[in-house]
Scaffold this active site. Structure first.
Site, mmCIF file in Angstrom:
data_model
loop_
_atom_site.group_PDB
_atom_site.id
_atom_site.type_symbol
_atom_site.label_atom_id
_atom_site.label_comp_id
_atom_site.label_asym_id
_atom_site.label_seq_id
_atom_site.Cartn_x
_atom_site.Cartn_y
_atom_site.Cartn_z
ATOM 1 C CE LYS A 162 -4.092 -2.063 1.753
ATOM 2 N NZ LYS A 162 -3.408 -3.332 2.128
ATOM 3 C CE1 TYR B 100 15.583 8.367 -6.317
ATOM 4 C CE2 TYR B 100 15.108 8.338 -3.952
ATOM 5 C CZ TYR B 100 15.980 8.093 -5.006
ATOM 6 O OH TYR B 100 17.220 7.578 -4.767
ATOM 7 C CD GLN C 11 -10.832 -7.364 6.713
ATOM 8 O OE1 GLN C 11 -11.278 -6.227 6.612
ATOM 9 N NE2 GLN C 11 -9.779 -7.769 6.017
ATOM 10 N N GLY D 293 -18.313 -14.605 -2.118
ATOM 11 C CA GLY D 293 -19.114 -14.387 -3.323
ATOM 12 C C GLY D 293 -19.856 -13.058 -3.340
#
Ligand code: BMP
Length: 220
Positions: free
Chosen positions: A61, A67, A169, A174
């Protein structure tokens, strides 16, 4: 037979013997920062070399100046794609990362909306602007936010949606795919299972059954 819709989130070490049995059951493998800190980059690189999985995604993340993000990804070019945050903006940051990855023929995923309840969606219109400008390969949207998945799918039909938040969680297997996601990212429900291989097979079956029943509702 439905093609594999699971990206295995590897935040903890999974032995090669298990990975080899899993490789035909998953679409992708998402390498998390905890795994790299546990094993070290070299061991992760060697592990990835041994498995035959369509897409290897590195998920640090990234959220930095161009740079520095380039300096991170250049050490991990064994992967096919990388995840970065979108709230960091374009100029001097994501624009540089995107051109570097394009040059290396690697993919970029941007986080659009996270799965946890504390994520603040007030910046959503800004995040959409960034996504429009960068035009990434894919975006990450929590499976706990199925309405958002459907609206992003309508707005950005050619951008892949990968969706975490399934299992531990709280989202059901699905759900995200029925809402329009391309893949569900699943970690702990698989790698903490007593028998990860069979657990994954059962999850794939549940997803397949669920998708058969929701097909008509998947946004075009
Ligand atoms: P688990 O299935 O164990 O909850 O893992 C979810 C994975 O997805 C983790 O690797 C986490 O970093 C990632 N993830 C998430 O849970 N929510 C998000 O909004 C974005 C993520 O990348």
């Amino acid at each position: 037979m439905l093609k594999n819709r699971v990206i295995l989130a590897m935040d903890k070490y999974i032995p090669l013997e298990i990975l080899s049995e899993i490789e035909s059951e998953v679409y992708g493998l998402k390498i998390g920062l905890p795994l790299v800190l546990d094993l070290g980059l070299e061991k992760v690189r060697n592990l990835v070399k041994e498995v035959n999985i369509e897409e290897i995604i590195v998920d640090f993340k990234l959220a930095d100046i161009g740079y520095v993000m380039k300096s991170v990804v250049e050490k991990m070019l064994f992967a096919d794609s990388f995840i970065a945050h979108s709230f960091i903006g374009v100029k001097g940051s994501l624009d540089e990362l995107k051109s570097y990855l394009d040059e290396k023929e690697k993919g970029l995923y941007l986080v659009a909306s996270m799965s946890h309840s504390g994520w603040n969606n007030s910046f959503l219109s800004y995040i959409k602007e960034v996504i429009k400008e960068i035009n990434p390969k894919g975006i990450v949207i929590g499976a706990t936010k199925t309405d958002l998945i459907s609206s992003f799918k309508r707005e950005f039909p050619s951008i892949k949606i990968i969706s975490p938040g399934v299992g531990v969680q709280g989202a059901s297997y699905g759900d995200a795919i029925c809402a329009g996601a391309d893949f569900e990212i699943i970690g702990r429900s698989i790698y903490t299972a007593k028998d990860p291989v069979n657990q994954l097979k059962s999850i794939n079956k549940i997803i397949e059954d669920r998708v058969m029943n929701c097909k008509g509702r998947v946004p075009k």
